[in-house]
Design a protein around this motif. Structure first.
Motif, PDB file in Angstrom:
ATOM      1  N   PHE A  74      -3.590   0.595  -7.937  1.00  0.00           N
ATOM      2  CA  PHE A  74      -4.560   0.149  -6.940  1.00  0.00           C
ATOM      3  C   PHE A  74      -5.654  -0.720  -7.579  1.00  0.00           C
TER       4      PHE A  74
ATOM      5  N   ARG B  16      -0.628   5.434 -10.350  1.00  0.00           N
ATOM      6  CA  ARG B  16      -0.993   5.141  -8.961  1.00  0.00           C
ATOM      7  C   ARG B  16      -2.405   4.554  -8.896  1.00  0.00           C
ATOM      8  N   ASP B  17      -3.379   5.221  -9.537  1.00  0.00           N
ATOM      9  CA  ASP B  17      -4.755   4.732  -9.516  1.00  0.00           C
ATOM     10  C   ASP B  17      -4.862   3.363 -10.195  1.00  0.00           C
TER      11      ASP B  17
ATOM     12  N   GLN C 239       0.836  -1.205   0.000  1.00  0.00           N
ATOM     13  CA  GLN C 239       0.000   0.000   0.000  1.00  0.00           C
ATOM     14  C   GLN C 239       0.876   1.262   0.000  1.00  0.00           C
ATOM     15  N   ALA C 240       1.917   1.258   0.810  1.00  0.00           N
ATOM     16  CA  ALA C 240       2.809   2.417   0.876  1.00  0.00           C
ATOM     17  C   ALA C 240       3.537   2.608  -0.457  1.00  0.00           C
TER      18      ALA C 240
ATOM     19  N   LEU D 162       2.480   1.746  -3.487  1.00  0.00           N
ATOM     20  CA  LEU D 162       1.542   2.277  -4.484  1.00  0.00           C
ATOM     21  C   LEU D 162       1.163   3.725  -4.185  1.00  0.00           C
ATOM     22  N   THR D 163       0.982   4.051  -2.936  1.00  0.00           N
ATOM     23  CA  THR D 163       0.640   5.416  -2.551  1.00  0.00           C
ATOM     24  C   THR D 163       1.745   6.394  -2.957  1.00  0.00           C
ATOM     25  N   ALA D 164       2.999   5.935  -2.952  1.00  0.00           N
ATOM     26  CA  ALA D 164       4.143   6.793  -3.281  1.00  0.00           C
ATOM     27  C   ALA D 164       4.376   6.956  -4.786  1.00  0.00           C
TER      28      ALA D 164
END
Length: 139
Positions: A30, A26-27, A14-15, A17-19
């Motif tokens: 996810f 990024r979207d 998660q971290a 992908l968030t970065a």
């Protein structure tokens, strides 16, 4: 024998992908995380610093080199999404013809934006690729 550079790590998916800086990557990352988790039934694990992988398989070459690799996975690279493990199953060529805008390389599928492909076909590619690598069909 040299150790594989790309191995599972304890890094947080998660971290990672968030970065991802590029908002579309990024979207889409996810979206792929959810799609691949659903299709494989496995939680994502970081393989090396930049590959999100699902489950694994063991390989051994005639040379004696052997190791483990993610059965399927992806990386949200700057230029495109790189998807791994989806192009080797016998069903892949027929599915790729229906996928939409993409490119392929040795063992990789490159997609610029998920909106340019048929997600139902991509799901089928994930499912067939996952089965191919985890059932030993590649041997």
């Amino acid at each position: 024998m040299a150790e594989n550079k790309t191995a599972p790590t304890d890094a947080d998916v998660q971290a990672f992908l968030t970065a991802v800086e590029h908002p579309v990557r990024r979207d889409d990352g996810f979206t792929l995380l959810e799609l691949m988790t659903r299709c494989t039934g496995h939680e994502a694990v970081m393989w090396g610093p930049s590959i999100v992988g699902f489950d694994s398989y063991h390989y051994k070459y005639d040379s004696g080199h052997e190791g483990d690799a993610a059965a399927v996975g992806f990386s949200p690279r700057k230029a495109s999404l790189s998807l791994y493990g989806l192009t080797s199953a016998p069903e892949a060529p027929e599915l790729l013809a229906k996928l939409g805008k993409h490119k392929t390389g040795v063992g990789c599928l490159y997609i610029t934006r998920l909106e340019q492909v048929d997600l139902g076909v991509l799901e089928q590619l994930v499912e067939t690729g996952y089965r191919f690598w985890t059932t030993g069909a590649f041997k």
